[in-house]
Structures are given as C-alpha cells and as structure tokens.
Design an enzyme around this catalytic site. Structure first.
Site, PDB file in Angstrom:
ATOM      1  N   GLU A  15      24.109  17.352  34.222  1.00  0.00           N
ATOM      2  CA  GLU A  15      23.919  16.595  35.473  1.00  0.00           C
ATOM      3  C   GLU A  15      25.165  15.829  35.925  1.00  0.00           C
ATOM      4  O   GLU A  15      25.088  14.653  36.299  1.00  0.00           O
ATOM      5  CB  GLU A  15      22.714  15.644  35.331  1.00  0.00           C
ATOM      6  CG  GLU A  15      21.456  16.364  34.866  1.00  0.00           C
ATOM      7  CD  GLU A  15      20.207  15.511  34.820  1.00  0.00           C
ATOM      8  OE1 GLU A  15      20.134  14.498  35.532  1.00  0.00           O
ATOM      9  OE2 GLU A  15      19.286  15.881  34.046  1.00  0.00           O
ATOM     10  N   ASN A  68      12.680  14.474  28.318  1.00  0.00           N
ATOM     11  CA  ASN A  68      13.742  13.929  29.152  1.00  0.00           C
ATOM     12  C   ASN A  68      13.499  12.439  29.390  1.00  0.00           C
ATOM     13  O   ASN A  68      12.386  12.036  29.734  1.00  0.00           O
ATOM     14  CB  ASN A  68      13.702  14.670  30.502  1.00  0.00           C
ATOM     15  CG  ASN A  68      14.887  14.402  31.388  1.00  0.00           C
ATOM     16  OD1 ASN A  68      16.038  14.546  30.955  1.00  0.00           O
ATOM     17  ND2 ASN A  68      14.633  14.043  32.637  1.00  0.00           N
ATOM     18  N   GLU A  69      14.522  11.649  29.152  1.00  0.00           N
ATOM     19  CA  GLU A  69      14.502  10.226  29.545  1.00  0.00           C
ATOM     20  C   GLU A  69      13.316   9.453  28.958  1.00  0.00           C
ATOM     21  O   GLU A  69      12.576   8.789  29.681  1.00  0.00           O
ATOM     22  CB  GLU A  69      14.518  10.103  31.072  1.00  0.00           C
ATOM     23  CG  GLU A  69      15.728  10.766  31.690  1.00  0.00           C
ATOM     24  CD  GLU A  69      15.719  10.790  33.217  1.00  0.00           C
ATOM     25  OE1 GLU A  69      14.907  10.078  33.819  1.00  0.00           O
ATOM     26  OE2 GLU A  69      16.537  11.531  33.794  1.00  0.00           O
ATOM     27  N   MET A 124      11.509  23.711  37.445  1.00  0.00           N
ATOM     28  CA  MET A 124      11.000  24.030  36.099  1.00  0.00           C
ATOM     29  C   MET A 124      10.508  22.754  35.410  1.00  0.00           C
ATOM     30  O   MET A 124      10.657  22.566  34.208  1.00  0.00           O
ATOM     31  CB  MET A 124      12.063  24.782  35.282  1.00  0.00           C
ATOM     32  CG  MET A 124      12.281  26.197  35.851  1.00  0.00           C
ATOM     33  SD  MET A 124      13.559  27.159  35.028  1.00  0.00           S
ATOM     34  CE  MET A 124      12.685  27.696  33.558  1.00  0.00           C
ATOM     35  N   LYS A 125       9.927  21.900  36.223  1.00  0.00           N
ATOM     36  CA  LYS A 125       9.319  20.675  35.706  1.00  0.00           C
ATOM     37  C   LYS A 125       7.795  20.823  35.795  1.00  0.00           C
ATOM     38  O   LYS A 125       7.276  21.657  36.550  1.00  0.00           O
ATOM     39  CB  LYS A 125       9.812  19.476  36.536  1.00  0.00           C
ATOM     40  CG  LYS A 125      11.307  19.220  36.337  1.00  0.00           C
ATOM     41  CD  LYS A 125      11.881  18.190  37.291  1.00  0.00           C
ATOM     42  CE  LYS A 125      13.381  18.036  37.090  1.00  0.00           C
ATOM     43  NZ  LYS A 125      14.040  17.292  38.180  1.00  0.00           N
ATOM     44  N   HIS A 137      14.861  23.050  32.112  1.00  0.00           N
ATOM     45  CA  HIS A 137      14.862  21.594  32.373  1.00  0.00           C
ATOM     46  C   HIS A 137      13.658  21.279  33.256  1.00  0.00           C
ATOM     47  O   HIS A 137      13.623  21.765  34.365  1.00  0.00           O
ATOM     48  CB  HIS A 137      16.166  21.205  33.083  1.00  0.00           C
ATOM     49  CG  HIS A 137      16.212  19.792  33.551  1.00  0.00           C
ATOM     50  ND1 HIS A 137      16.560  18.762  32.724  1.00  0.00           N
ATOM     51  CD2 HIS A 137      15.961  19.232  34.756  1.00  0.00           C
ATOM     52  CE1 HIS A 137      16.533  17.628  33.402  1.00  0.00           C
ATOM     53  NE2 HIS A 137      16.174  17.887  34.648  1.00  0.00           N
ATOM     54  N   TRP A 196      25.637  18.811  38.874  1.00  0.00           N
ATOM     55  CA  TRP A 196      24.296  18.574  39.423  1.00  0.00           C
ATOM     56  C   TRP A 196      24.258  18.743  40.941  1.00  0.00           C
ATOM     57  O   TRP A 196      24.062  17.798  41.691  1.00  0.00           O
ATOM     58  CB  TRP A 196      23.775  17.195  38.996  1.00  0.00           C
ATOM     59  CG  TRP A 196      22.272  17.142  38.960  1.00  0.00           C
ATOM     60  CD1 TRP A 196      21.456  16.329  39.703  1.00  0.00           C
ATOM     61  CD2 TRP A 196      21.400  17.925  38.134  1.00  0.00           C
ATOM     62  NE1 TRP A 196      20.148  16.575  39.391  1.00  0.00           N
ATOM     63  CE2 TRP A 196      20.087  17.547  38.426  1.00  0.00           C
ATOM     64  CE3 TRP A 196      21.621  18.932  37.177  1.00  0.00           C
ATOM     65  CZ2 TRP A 196      18.973  18.121  37.807  1.00  0.00           C
ATOM     66  CZ3 TRP A 196      20.518  19.504  36.554  1.00  0.00           C
ATOM     67  CH2 TRP A 196      19.214  19.094  36.881  1.00  0.00           C
TER      68      TRP A 196
HETATM   69  O1  9MR Z   1      18.123  16.113  41.521  1.00  0.00           O
HETATM   70  C1  9MR Z   1      16.730  16.286  41.265  1.00  0.00           C
HETATM   71  C2  9MR Z   1      15.948  16.153  42.552  1.00  0.00           C
HETATM   72  O2  9MR Z   1      16.305  17.197  43.434  1.00  0.00           O
HETATM   73  C3  9MR Z   1      14.459  16.193  42.247  1.00  0.00           C
HETATM   74  O3  9MR Z   1      13.754  15.929  43.443  1.00  0.00           O
HETATM   75  C4  9MR Z   1      14.110  15.172  41.202  1.00  0.00           C
HETATM   76  C5  9MR Z   1      12.640  15.250  40.828  1.00  0.00           C
HETATM   77  O4  9MR Z   1      12.308  16.487  40.285  1.00  0.00           O
HETATM   78  O5  9MR Z   1      14.896  15.365  40.038  1.00  0.00           O
HETATM   79  C6  9MR Z   1      16.264  15.256  40.268  1.00  0.00           C
HETATM   80  O6  9MR Z   1      16.965  15.485  39.064  1.00  0.00           O
HETATM   81  C7  9MR Z   1      16.817  14.520  38.049  1.00  0.00           C
HETATM   82  C8  9MR Z   1      16.865  15.260  36.735  1.00  0.00           C
HETATM   83  O7  9MR Z   1      15.860  16.243  36.696  1.00  0.00           O
HETATM   84  C9  9MR Z   1      16.715  14.313  35.563  1.00  0.00           C
HETATM   85  N1  9MR Z   1      17.705  13.256  35.628  1.00  0.00           N
HETATM   86  C10 9MR Z   1      17.766  12.533  36.878  1.00  0.00           C
HETATM   87  C11 9MR Z   1      17.953  13.485  38.040  1.00  0.00           C
HETATM   88  C12 9MR Z   1      18.024  12.715  39.339  1.00  0.00           C
HETATM   89  O8  9MR Z   1      16.814  12.083  39.599  1.00  0.00           O
END
Ligand code: 9MR
Length: 448
Positions: free
Chosen positions: A360, A253-254, A171-172, A205, A407
């Site tokens: 997470e 985010n971030e 969902m990005k 998210h 997570w």
């Molecule tokens: O754990 C997630 C990984 O499977 C994905 O490939 C990545 C990119 O979409 O995102 C990871 O999750 C992140 C989260 O969305 C935001 N905070 C950091 C997490 C670890 O990178």
C-alpha cells in the site's frame, strides 16, 4: 525542470483544446442594385490535439473551428513544415522522435490568412523510463487494482510495469460474502483471471478486516460456535477457490488499535476470543498449505505500541508455523516516517526469518494542506522519498523480500483525497498516465 507552467502542460498534454476567435467583420452595405451583401459567419478557429496512448509519437489533430465553410485550411505539424490540406475529420501525424512540436492550423480567410498554433509534446516509447518490474528480479512490484480498470488505459501500464496485483477492495469479505450463504466472486475472479492471463502474482487482500465486514456478520444472530464455523467456512471457501493462483494472503488486516498494543475489539475478537487471529490463520493454512500468509497493518514503522503488538501477534503465529510474512502498509508522506523508523520494521521482520511486504505505498506531498497544485519542489521531495523507501526495501536480504505494492495508479484515483478531504498527488502517475518523478525515484533506487 518542473514548474507550474510545465505541470499544467503535462496535465493538458494529451488533449489540447485551443480556441481563437476571429470575427471578420464586413459592413452590411447596399450595392447599386439595392441588394444586401451577405455577412459572413464569424470564424472561430479552434483545434484539438490528442497524443495516442498506443504510440506516443502519434497525434491526431482535429479542426473544430466553426464558420470556415468553403475556406481552404491546412496543417503544419512542425514549425515551417510542409502544409497538409485539412481534410474533413481528424488528421493523424507520426513524429520520428520525442520532442516539442509547434502545430499550426491556417485558414485562408477573405481578409488574409488566420492562424492558430500550439506546442505538442510527444515521446518515443524507447526513450521512456524502463518498466518497474524489469528493474529488479529479487522482488515483485505490485499495484492495487479495481476490476473496472482491467480493460481500460490502466491495462497497458499494468502489463508493462507490474507483476503482482492486489485487489484494492474487491477481495474483501463485504464484497465476496455479501449475505450469508451467498458468495459473489464476480469481481475477484475478474482480477485473478486477469493476473493469471498476464503472468502476474496475485496477493489476496484481505480475508478478515473489521472495516470491510458485512453488516450481516457484525449482526450475526447465531451462537459464537456458529460464528466461528461460519468464519472457517468463509476462509476455507475463498482460499480453496484461489489455491495455487493466489499465492499469498493478508489473512488478518489491522487488528491492533492505534497508539496502543491492544487488539481491536472487533466482532471477530468478541465472537471467537483473543486467539481469533491464530484460528483464522489456521483455517487459511489448512485450505492452502502453499499460500504465504501475511499479517498486514499501518503505522507499524513508527507507532511503537503497534509495532510491538505486531511482533507479538506474529511471534505467536510463528510458534504455530502459521505466518510467512509481515505487510507494512506504506501510507506515508514526504516528511515522515524516517528511514530509521522504516528500517525498524524491516529489522524485526528479517530477524524473525519472515518475508517483508511493503504494501500500500502512497506518498502524500500535501499533508499540511498548503498546496493547490503539485509544485516542482514537492514532486522532487516525493521522488526522494520513494527512492529512499525502495532503497531500504532493496537492501533487505533476498530471502526476506517479497513485493513492494503501490496503492493505486493515477494521483486522482487515490483513496487519500476523500479520506483527508484535501488535494494530494501521492502516486507514481499523473492524471494522463504519465510517470511522475516519483516513478523515476523508484527506478533510481534499483539502478545499480
Ligand atoms: O483504497 C481502498 C479503498 O478503495 C476501499 O474503498 C477501502 C475499503 O475497502 O479500502 C481501501 O484500502 C485500504 C486497505 O484495504 C487496507 N489499508 C487501508 C487502505 C485505505 O483505507
């Protein structure tokens, strides 16, 4: 007690493959008539035990031996128990209670019986640890999922233990909006529908994250005004699609640089200005006024600059009624951050009247790369750290609680192994979906 041996047993408890090679040697010899006695095939005794996922008291035993044609063979599912003829194909056996049982395969060979035994561990689900989600009704317990996990063994645990789902990556923006004008909600829909079908909340998210921005957005060829319109259209399209179902969103985010209180110079900031954050929250608020809007970031428990910058962002959003909560990503380890540091983000969130999401959660046990397997000591340290985190969360006033999200399910599935390039065991379940001591630590924190 956990020790290396026990951990190995846990790893292999579901599928135990054993091989015993017994070669029965007959000397070839000529008899009176001069014919040759046939040399029997060597007997290779082996069997496989599989503990059922559906009923963890049921096992399937499969004799995979070779060279036993014509020889009687039978099972004993308990030590000195009744003998059961080994029919063709796998045999099922149901135990009455949890325990370790010795399973023996016996083959009546010409030279005498040969046997192979192995212990199997089965568990009565009534004696299993209670579901996480049932341990509290003051916040929901979340899990990150991938759409590929929804119809697999993960599903039993998801439904049993969790009442909030976050898509780990689907969902990005890079997944939902891969090219201009073309949305792809296939995976997002699958996750959202699964959550709805199973009475779970869905935490969205994340709408804007510099790391998950499609290349076409980074290289957007239009004007800044067109860029902003495109972002408004994107946020409106996504949030409207899931309005009423996705009850909360990480909008941005971030956004903050590490070890500073500066905004990252993302394409969003470059194209939309320093107030891009409040613009995005406004687009989301307009699209679904009932959705709870969160700002989510990592290291904001201990990175002082980042924490200050987080509070500055949310204070600006609060003044415009555009924020409902803060997501503190709990990518932590058994040593760090401290309870006091974790409490600091709680205090700043609660004092602002916002909801706190512990997002997470994963707890590394091998940050210094000195382990090749999960030791008993580290498993206990992880249990203690998880208990501490959940206790801190549980002590938040109910009105400020939201969810605590883990997570990933199994240790082997964590993003951390690839990220750090070293082994780790940061999650609540081992590779055969067995709850670890960390899972127990979670429950202990809520046991009152
Ligand atoms: O754990 C997630 C990984 O499977 C994905 O490939 C990545 C990119 O979409 O995102 C990871 O999750 C992140 C989260 O969305 C935001 N905070 C950091 C997490 C670890 O990178």
């Amino acid at each position: 007690m956990l020790n290396l041996h026990a951990m190995k047993n846990i790893k292999s408890a579901k599928i135990i493959h054993l091989t015993l090679v017994l070669i029965i040697t007959f000397f070839s010899c000529a008899n009176d008539e001069g014919s040759i006695t046939k040399i029997p095939e060597p007997i290779v005794l082996s069997f496989e035990l599989v503990v059922s996922q559906q009923n963890t008291l049921r096992i399937t035993a499969n004799n995979t031996s070779t060279g036993i044609n014509g020889l009687n063979s039978y099972w004993q599912f308990t030590e000195n128990g009744p003998k059961v003829t080994d029919e063709a194909g796998p045999e099922m056996h149901l135990y009455d209670a949890s325990g370790d049982y010795l399973v023996t395969l016996t083959v009546e060979a010409p030279e005498g019986d040969i046997q192979l035994s192995k212990t199997v561990t089965v568990t009565d689900s009534n004696e299993m640890q209670p579901p996480l989600k049932d341990a509290t009704n003051s916040f929901s317990v979340g899990m990150a999922v991938k759409s590929s996990q929804l119809n697999t063994q993960h599903s039993d645990i998801l439904i049993r233990e969790f009442n909030n789902l976050t898509a780990e990556f689907e969902m990005k923006m890079n997944i939902m909006y891969p090219s201009q004008g073309n949305y792809d909600f296939t995976a997002a829909d699958a996750i959202v529908n699964y959550g709805v079908d199973n009475n779970m909340n869905i935490h969205g998210h994340t709408l804007i994250w510099h790391t998950a921005t499609p290349e076409w957005v980074n290289n957007f060829s239009g004007t800044d005004e067109e860029f902003e319109d495109m972002i408004e259209d994107y946020i409106t399209t996504v949030v409207t699609r899931y309005a009423g179902v996705v009850r909360s969103w990480d909008v941005v985010n971030e956004a903050i640089e590490d070890n500073t209180n500066n905004l990252r110079n993302s394409v969003f900031r470059q194209r939309m200005g320093d107030d891009y954050i409040s613009k995005c929250y406004q687009f989301a608020r307009n699209a679904d006024p009932n959705a709870l809007l969160f700002y989510n970031d990592y290291n904001i428990t201990f990175d002082v600059g980042k924490q200050e910058a987080t509070f500055a962002i949310v204070d600006d959003l609060r003044s415009k009624n555009l924020i409902d909560g803060i997501g503190a990503q709990m990518h932590i380890d058994i040593f760090f951050p401290s309870a006091t540091q974790i409490q600091s983000i709680i205090d700043g969130t609660v004092s602002r009247g916002l909801k706190m999401h512990f997002a997470e959660l994963d707890v590394r046990v091998n940050p210094n790369n000195d382990l090749t397997f999960l030791t008993e000591a580290r498993a206990i340290a992880q249990q203690n750290k998880v208990r501490e985190v959940v206790e801190l969360y549980n002590a938040i006033p109910d009105a400020n609680k939201f969810a605590l999200t883990v997570w990933g399910m199994r240790d082997s599935e964590t993003w951390l192994i690839d990220f750090w390039g070293q082994p780790d065991w940061p999650l609540l379940y081992d590779d055969i979906f067995k709850p670890k001591l960390a899972h127990k630590g979670f429950l202990e924190a809520l046991d009152n």
